[in-house]
Structures are given as C-alpha cells and as structure tokens.
Design a protein around this motif. Structure first.
Motif, PDB file in Angstrom:
ATOM      1  N   UNK A 165      39.690 -22.654  53.397  1.00 14.36           N
ATOM      2  CA  UNK A 165      39.444 -23.996  53.913  1.00 14.36           C
ATOM      3  C   UNK A 165      38.060 -24.086  54.554  1.00 14.36           C
ATOM      4  N   UNK A 166      37.667 -23.032  55.260  1.00 13.57           N
ATOM      5  CA  UNK A 166      36.339 -23.030  55.877  1.00 13.57           C
ATOM      6  C   UNK A 166      35.243 -23.120  54.824  1.00 13.57           C
ATOM      7  N   UNK A 167      35.328 -22.293  53.785  1.00 18.07           N
ATOM      8  CA  UNK A 167      34.311 -22.318  52.738  1.00 18.07           C
ATOM      9  C   UNK A 167      34.263 -23.688  52.058  1.00 18.07           C
ATOM     10  N   UNK A 168      35.415 -24.270  51.811  1.00 18.26           N
ATOM     11  CA  UNK A 168      35.453 -25.591  51.183  1.00 18.26           C
ATOM     12  C   UNK A 168      34.675 -26.609  52.003  1.00 18.26           C
ATOM     13  N   UNK A 169      34.849 -26.586  53.309  1.00 20.23           N
ATOM     14  CA  UNK A 169      34.171 -27.565  54.161  1.00 20.23           C
ATOM     15  C   UNK A 169      32.705 -27.203  54.384  1.00 20.23           C
ATOM     16  N   UNK A 170      32.408 -25.913  54.538  1.00 17.82           N
ATOM     17  CA  UNK A 170      31.037 -25.487  54.813  1.00 17.82           C
ATOM     18  C   UNK A 170      30.114 -25.703  53.625  1.00 17.82           C
ATOM     19  N   UNK A 171      30.688 -25.683  52.416  1.00 20.21           N
ATOM     20  CA  UNK A 171      29.877 -25.802  51.197  1.00 20.21           C
ATOM     21  C   UNK A 171      29.943 -27.190  50.571  1.00 20.21           C
ATOM     22  N   UNK A 172      30.569 -28.134  51.243  1.00 23.49           N
ATOM     23  CA  UNK A 172      30.775 -29.443  50.634  1.00 23.49           C
ATOM     24  C   UNK A 172      29.452 -30.128  50.288  1.00 23.49           C
ATOM     25  N   UNK A 173      28.414 -29.904  51.081  1.00 26.08           N
ATOM     26  CA  UNK A 173      27.110 -30.516  50.819  1.00 26.08           C
ATOM     27  C   UNK A 173      26.081 -29.499  50.331  1.00 26.08           C
ATOM     28  N   UNK A 174      26.535 -28.300  49.969  1.00 29.52           N
ATOM     29  CA  UNK A 174      25.616 -27.248  49.540  1.00 29.52           C
ATOM     30  C   UNK A 174      25.044 -27.560  48.160  1.00 29.52           C
ATOM     31  N   UNK A 175      23.843 -27.038  47.924  1.00 33.85           N
ATOM     32  CA  UNK A 175      23.227 -27.195  46.610  1.00 33.85           C
ATOM     33  C   UNK A 175      23.807 -26.136  45.676  1.00 33.85           C
ATOM     34  N   UNK A 176      24.676 -26.563  44.786  1.00 35.65           N
ATOM     35  CA  UNK A 176      25.325 -25.673  43.829  1.00 35.65           C
ATOM     36  C   UNK A 176      25.283 -26.326  42.455  1.00 35.65           C
ATOM     37  N   UNK A 177      25.105 -25.526  41.401  1.00 36.50           N
ATOM     38  CA  UNK A 177      24.977 -26.095  40.061  1.00 36.50           C
ATOM     39  C   UNK A 177      26.330 -26.409  39.444  1.00 36.50           C
ATOM     40  N   UNK A 178      26.323 -27.286  38.460  1.00 31.43           N
ATOM     41  CA  UNK A 178      27.525 -27.509  37.668  1.00 31.43           C
ATOM     42  C   UNK A 178      27.812 -26.247  36.870  1.00 31.43           C
ATOM     43  N   UNK A 179      29.046 -25.781  36.893  1.00 29.17           N
ATOM     44  CA  UNK A 179      29.406 -24.558  36.183  1.00 29.17           C
ATOM     45  C   UNK A 179      29.527 -24.828  34.685  1.00 29.17           C
ATOM     46  N   UNK A 180      28.987 -23.930  33.852  1.00 28.12           N
ATOM     47  CA  UNK A 180      29.109 -24.126  32.412  1.00 28.12           C
ATOM     48  C   UNK A 180      30.490 -23.804  31.873  1.00 28.12           C
ATOM     49  N   UNK A 181      31.317 -23.079  32.666  1.00 26.87           N
ATOM     50  CA  UNK A 181      32.636 -22.679  32.186  1.00 26.87           C
ATOM     51  C   UNK A 181      33.564 -23.885  32.089  1.00 26.87           C
ATOM     52  N   UNK A 182      34.498 -23.798  31.165  1.00 28.98           N
ATOM     53  CA  UNK A 182      35.453 -24.876  30.973  1.00 28.98           C
ATOM     54  C   UNK A 182      36.404 -25.024  32.145  1.00 28.98           C
ATOM     55  N   UNK A 183      36.489 -23.973  32.966  1.00 25.59           N
ATOM     56  CA  UNK A 183      37.418 -23.992  34.091  1.00 25.59           C
ATOM     57  C   UNK A 183      36.868 -24.711  35.304  1.00 25.59           C
ATOM     58  N   UNK A 184      35.623 -25.179  35.204  1.00 27.36           N
ATOM     59  CA  UNK A 184      35.000 -25.820  36.355  1.00 27.36           C
ATOM     60  C   UNK A 184      35.763 -27.070  36.781  1.00 27.36           C
ATOM     61  N   UNK A 185      36.091 -27.103  38.056  1.00 28.42           N
ATOM     62  CA  UNK A 185      36.757 -28.286  38.619  1.00 28.42           C
ATOM     63  C   UNK A 185      36.022 -28.627  39.902  1.00 28.42           C
TER      64      UNK A 185
END
Length: 267
Positions: free
Chosen positions: A244-264
């Motif tokens: 839960x902490x990681x979910x909230x701490x990274x909500x505005x982080x710069x992260x790329x769209x994952x190329x994998x089909x499992x990306x949600x």
C-alpha cells in the motif's frame, strides 16, 4: 522512428550515435563482467575467507559505477543516484526498491559497496556473472528456506541486503504484488526496511522488453529514498502495508508504460 530522429541528415546521425552507444554499452557490460569472472576464480582460492566478500562486493560496486559513468559519457543515460550515498556506513538494513527494469540492481549496487544481493540461480551459474557473484557472497534464490537463512545471516554479519519486494520486475504499475519474504527476513534479522523509489522515462529492459531492442536516448533514471520501516512483528499485515505504501508513494512517479501484455495501470 520518431519524426525528429528521422528528418534528414541530423536525424540519421543521431540514430547512428544511439545505436553505437547502445551496442558499445552492451559490449562493455559483457566484457567487464567476463573479465571479473576470470579474475574472481583464482581470487576465491587465494583470498582469506574474511576478505572474499569485501573484495568481491567492492570490485562489483566500482565496476558498475564505472559502467554507469561510461553510459553517461556516451550520452545513453542520465543518472541521479546521489540519494543512495546517504546509506553508506549505516547499520544493517534491507534496501527495498520498486523494480521497473533490469537496470535497477546495477544502479543500487554502484553506490553501496557493503551490499548482499539475492540472485536467480541461473545468474549465479552464468559464465559472465557467476564467479564474481559467488566471491561477493551473493545469495541464490533456488531454495526459499535456504535463501531466507542466508539473508538473515548476512544481515547479522553487518551487511545491507538488496531485496526487491516484488521478487521480479514490475508486471503492473506502479508496483506488482509484494511478497512476504521481505517481511519475514526483516523480522528474523531484526532490521529495518528502507524503501527506495526508482523513476525512469523509458521502458528499456522492463518486463517484456526485448534485450537487444534499442531504446530512445538518453534515458533518465532518478532514485530517491522513501520511508524507513521498523522490523515488522506481523508478516502478513506488514506485507500489505508495504504494498500500500509503494502504491501511494509512486502514484505520481515518472514510470513508463510497460510493453508486457500484463500491464495494468493502477487507479
């Protein structure tokens, strides 16, 4: 190819420079890793036991630091890793980053010389990485019970431990399912968990990215420290809390769209 890269002679030259930097980077990593494996084999036979881990980890740290510096000079990547330097010399703890790409371990190791890693068995047996990893006392993950025992022992000996809470690269954003082993190791060793937040603007070497596919350059990486948690008492409760902490701490982080089909994408 983007319009900017593909327009005229400047675009062609830029693309050629990127391909040159990309393949030079891969060749440099392979060469340095193989050379160190060749040197690590005899060193493992002649070095006193107390010097093996220290030597192995220091050389790997310096090797990765030089490698990342070379990537910067070539214009392939830009790194902001200085936040990790504050952890040098601190008491034993688990270093727990999110894990968007295969570059993550290299970046963390390049700044922390007293660091144990948990590695896949095939990497420990690999001709490029195996001998160096064994000299450094890195931990195989082929047996969960054995892995936990060795991790706890290493922490008790005074080391830091790099452990990705997901156990693998993220299969969804901002983070995948956190495994309970990190809480169990922290509880048994009685050490805190220092979260680390990794950001990048490229999907290079994320889950599903082909290893030899060139990304757009330069790639930007930034690492900053997150919350530090005390040793947990309840493994299941803490595992849910950490995710839960990681979910909230990274909500505005710069992260790329994952190329994998499992990306949600998380909401």
């Amino acid at each position: 190819m983007s319009q900017a890269q593909g327009s005229g002679i400047p675009g062609i030259l830029r693309t050629l420079r990127e391909y040159l930097a990309f393949y030079c980077g891969l060749g440099l990593l392979a060469s340095v890793s193989l050379l160190w494996s060749v040197l690590a084999l005899p060193l493992s036979l002649v070095l006193p036991r107390k010097w093996k881990k220290r030597t192995g980890r220091l050389v790997i740290t310096m090797g990765f630091r030089i490698y990342l510096r070379a990537l910067s000079i070539m214009g392939a990547c830009r790194f902001d890793l200085k936040a990790l330097d504050t952890l040098q010399g601190e008491s034993p703890m688990i270093i727990a980053p999110n894990h968007p790409s295969l570059m993550d371990a290299l970046m963390v190791i390049s700044r922390l010389p007293n660091l144990a890693c948990i590695m896949k068995s095939e990497l420990v047996d690999n001709v490029f990485f195996g001998a160096g990893a064994r000299l450094a006392g890195y931990i195989r993950n082929d047996s969960l019970r054995g892995m936990i025992y060795l991790a706890v022992e290493d922490l008790r000996s005074g080391s830091h431990l790099l452990l990705f809470p997901e156990g693998t690269r993220s299969n969804r954003l901002p983070i995948g399912t956190v495994r309970g082993s990190i809480a169990l190791i922290a509880k048994e060793a009685g050490v805190p968990i220092q979260t680390v937040l990794i950001e990048t603007d490229s999907a290079f070497l994320t889950k599903g990215w082909p290893f030899f596919r060139k990304p757009s350059m330069p790639i930007h990486y930034r690492i900053h420290l997150g919350q530090r948690f005390d040793p947990p008492t309840d493994v299941r409760v803490f595992t849910a809390e950490l995710e839960s902490y990681f979910q909230s701490a990274l909500v505005d982080a710069k992260l790329p769209h994952l190329p994998a089909a499992t990306d949600v994408q998380s909401s």
